[in-house]
Design an enzyme around this catalytic site. Structure first.
Site, mmCIF file in Angstrom:
data_model
loop_
_atom_site.group_PDB
_atom_site.id
_atom_site.type_symbol
_atom_site.label_atom_id
_atom_site.label_comp_id
_atom_site.label_asym_id
_atom_site.label_seq_id
_atom_site.Cartn_x
_atom_site.Cartn_y
_atom_site.Cartn_z
ATOM 1 N N SER A 113 1.899 -25.621 -5.008
ATOM 2 C CA SER A 113 1.667 -24.432 -5.825
ATOM 3 C C SER A 113 1.797 -24.843 -7.483
ATOM 4 C CB SER A 113 2.505 -23.231 -5.497
ATOM 5 O OG SER A 113 2.511 -22.092 -6.616
ATOM 6 N N TYR A 136 -3.077 -21.615 -9.639
ATOM 7 C CA TYR A 136 -3.264 -20.226 -10.287
ATOM 8 C C TYR A 136 -4.112 -20.237 -11.609
ATOM 9 C CZ TYR A 136 -0.549 -17.625 -6.909
ATOM 10 O OH TYR A 136 0.025 -17.044 -5.784
ATOM 11 N N SER A 286 -7.057 -15.592 4.607
ATOM 12 C CA SER A 286 -5.541 -15.452 4.218
ATOM 13 C C SER A 286 -5.500 -14.266 3.529
ATOM 14 C CB SER A 286 -5.072 -16.509 3.262
ATOM 15 O OG SER A 286 -3.842 -16.216 3.000
ATOM 16 N N HIS A 288 -2.336 -13.624 2.316
ATOM 17 C CA HIS A 288 -1.079 -14.124 1.595
ATOM 18 C C HIS A 288 0.070 -13.715 2.245
ATOM 19 C CE1 HIS A 288 -0.860 -15.697 -2.610
ATOM 20 N NE2 HIS A 288 0.592 -15.500 -2.285
ATOM 21 N N ARG A 291 1.641 -10.120 1.489
ATOM 22 C CA ARG A 291 2.395 -10.108 0.285
ATOM 23 C C ARG A 291 1.695 -9.570 -0.917
ATOM 24 N NH1 ARG A 291 7.096 -13.198 0.198
ATOM 25 N NH2 ARG A 291 6.930 -14.424 -1.752
ATOM 26 N N GLY A 340 3.340 -21.044 5.793
ATOM 27 C CA GLY A 340 4.082 -20.936 4.605
ATOM 28 C C GLY A 340 5.508 -20.791 4.809
ATOM 29 N N ARG A 341 5.723 -19.537 5.252
ATOM 30 C CA ARG A 341 7.163 -19.293 5.462
ATOM 31 C C ARG A 341 7.679 -20.252 6.574
ATOM 32 N NH1 ARG A 341 5.260 -13.675 6.051
ATOM 33 N NH2 ARG A 341 5.914 -12.667 4.111
HETATM 34 C C1 FMN Z 1 7.584 -16.860 -0.835
HETATM 35 C C2 FMN Z 1 5.982 -17.508 -0.700
HETATM 36 C C3 FMN Z 1 5.445 -17.739 -1.981
HETATM 37 C C4 FMN Z 1 4.009 -17.995 -1.850
HETATM 38 N N1 FMN Z 1 3.537 -18.440 -3.038
HETATM 39 C C5 FMN Z 1 2.174 -18.773 -3.100
HETATM 40 C C6 FMN Z 1 1.597 -19.520 -4.174
HETATM 41 O O1 FMN Z 1 2.204 -19.748 -5.172
HETATM 42 N N2 FMN Z 1 0.349 -19.759 -4.099
HETATM 43 C C7 FMN Z 1 -0.355 -19.451 -3.062
HETATM 44 O O2 FMN Z 1 -1.641 -19.581 -2.932
HETATM 45 N N3 FMN Z 1 -0.045 -18.700 -2.069
HETATM 46 C C8 FMN Z 1 1.330 -18.638 -1.990
HETATM 47 N N4 FMN Z 1 1.955 -17.985 -0.887
HETATM 48 C C9 FMN Z 1 1.074 -17.683 0.385
HETATM 49 C C10 FMN Z 1 0.913 -18.777 1.091
HETATM 50 O O3 FMN Z 1 0.531 -19.999 0.658
HETATM 51 C C11 FMN Z 1 0.562 -18.527 2.358
HETATM 52 O O4 FMN Z 1 -0.596 -17.974 2.470
HETATM 53 C C12 FMN Z 1 1.166 -17.646 3.469
HETATM 54 O O5 FMN Z 1 2.460 -17.886 3.239
HETATM 55 C C13 FMN Z 1 0.931 -17.913 4.899
HETATM 56 O O6 FMN Z 1 1.558 -16.958 5.829
HETATM 57 P P1 FMN Z 1 2.743 -17.383 6.614
HETATM 58 O O7 FMN Z 1 3.899 -17.480 5.718
HETATM 59 O O8 FMN Z 1 2.925 -16.102 7.606
HETATM 60 O O9 FMN Z 1 2.564 -18.707 7.320
HETATM 61 C C14 FMN Z 1 3.132 -17.697 -0.769
HETATM 62 C C15 FMN Z 1 3.852 -17.330 0.330
HETATM 63 C C16 FMN Z 1 5.293 -17.017 0.257
HETATM 64 C C17 FMN Z 1 6.050 -16.493 1.834
#
Ligand code: FMN
Length: 390
Positions: A113, A136, A286, A288, A291, A340-341
């Site tokens: 990221s 970003y 996605s 996200h 979130r 991600g998580r």
């Molecule tokens: C703590 C956290 C921070 C994240 N930061 C970014 C980021 O900086 N840039 C981005 O494109 N996605 C970010 N994401 C989204 C992840 O890239 C991804 O889309 C998402 O975590 C996938 O879902 P999952 O966590 O259920 O696997 C973030 C997700 C989490 C949980």
């Protein structure tokens, strides 16, 4: 825990998640685990995946499974990778380093990221063949060009533009926990840290000269001087530099990046023809992880419509928890899945051994479910009979 069999102690992602929670200070846990609003879209991600049934097969005899898949002209041994996570290094000391090294050794894509706590230069020595840099989008064209050059020079091959963060989102659990942006060790946070000695010691050693806390190192170079003095204690540095991108921005990026360009955060099939025309090499479906927007559909709900709209490779994430979820996504048309998580639960639970354990767990779960489905490769997932388990 040394010498203990990880498969027995942590057979599933839930075990890693529960153990991570015990090892992380509350504000870190809330940062990692929370979603926006009432967390309805996060819950929907799970619910919609569970609704997808696949008809099991019988009498297929013994089968060897091949988990490989093609993406951007390369064969990848496994159909999943590591999604970009901002401030990954807040979750575990050297998280980005651990994840990049694991990705290299397992030949997985690793997404860094823009707002991670390590920079492209920090990670260059640890990158494998599939480094993806997530942007970003900086407002300033000079910064933009510089960031792309840094990513390219460090060995990142794929550029990912995230489009589902036009503005910052509200995450109430995070605010309640006392987390500030940038993270500052207030007395309240220190009290939480004091209860988590392994995390605290690791952070203190990793960030000795830096007040014991990670920060967004990629941005250091751009926030010196005037911008730094404009920072308020609550400003997210990333937001000072970035803009909400538009179609012209995407065109600009296409003109300035030679390698594969992925647009992340797509949910509407109607956007797809235009993304294709703009020269996107893949679409990343996605929400996200729930979130950003609490009325967003789950990626798995819109996948088939997007599949029907484009021949481009489709990457999917948000709520994927195991091999069966990956197969569900592939059955409905995804070419590749990101998480991600889960990687961060694994790191927080097991430190350096976490990512490899998660890969092992996912690999076994894929193979076990493919056995039930009677398929020996992932291409065959597309032909599976789908059931609606409402
Ligand atoms: C703590 C956290 C921070 C994240 N930061 C970014 C980021 O900086 N840039 C981005 O494109 N996605 C970010 N994401 C989204 C992840 O890239 C991804 O889309 C998402 O975590 C996938 O879902 P999952 O966590 O259920 O696997 C973030 C997700 C989490 C949980």
């Amino acid at each position: 825990m040394r010498g203990m069999n990880l498969d027995q102690r942590f057979p599933g992602l839930d075990d890693l998640r529960a153990h991570a929670r015990r090892r992380l200070p509350r504000f870190v846990w809330e940062y990692l685990d929370s979603a926006t609003g009432r967390e309805a879209s996060q819950a929907r991600n799970r619910r919609c995946l569970d609704r997808i049934g696949l008809m099991p097969a019988i009498l297929n005899g013994p089968q060897d499974v091949d988990l490989s898949t093609e993406l951007f002209g390369s064969t990848l041994p496994l159909p999943f990778g590591i999604a970009p996570v901002g401030m990954s290094g807040l979750v575990w000391p050297d998280a980005e380093g651990h994840l990049a090294r694991h990705a290299k050794s397992a030949n997985l894509p690793y997404g860094l990221s823009t707002v991670a706590s390590q920079s492209p230069e920090d990670l260059a020595p640890h990158l494998g063949a599939h480094g993806w840099f997530q942007l970003y989008p900086p407002k300033d064209e000079t910064i933009r060009k510089d960031m792309l050059a840094r990513a390219r020079d460090a060995g990142f091959k794929v550029l990912v533009l995230t489009v589902d963060v036009p503005v910052a989102s509200r995450r109430e659990r995070q605010v309640r926990s006392g987390l500030t942006q940038p993270p500052r060790l207030t007395p309240r946070l220190l009290a939480q840290v004091a209860q988590r000695p392994t995390w605290a010691l690791g952070m203190a050693m990793q960030h000795k000269g830096d007040g014991g806390m990670p920060h967004m190192r990629t941005l250091d170079k751009y926030i010196e001087g005037a911008a730094a003095s404009a920072l308020s204690s609550t400003a997210h540095i990333g937001y000072l530099l970035r803009t909400a991108p538009d179609w012209d921005y995407l065109d600009w990026l296409r003109d300035h990046w030679d390698g594969p360009l992925v647009v992340k955060g797509v949910l509407n099939a109607q956007d797809v023809p235009r993304l294709e025309a703009a020269g996107a090499d893949a679409i990343w479906i996605s929400n996200h992880a729930g979130r950003q927007f609490d009325a967003a559909p789950a990626p798995i709900e819109v996948l088939e419509e997007i599949r029907a709209a484009t021949p481009l490779p489709l990457i999917l994430d948000s709520g994927i928890e195991g091999g069966l979820d990956i197969l569900r996504a592939m059955a409905l048309g995804a070419d590749f899945v990101m998480m991600g998580r889960a990687w961060h639960y694994a790191l927080a639970a097991l430190g350096a051994r976490g990512p490899a354990h998660l890969t092992d767990m996912l690999t076994k779960d894929l193979a076990a479910n493919m056995g039930q489905l009677g398929i020996s490769d992932l291409k065959s997932a597309r032909d599976l009979k789908r059931l609606n388990l409402d």
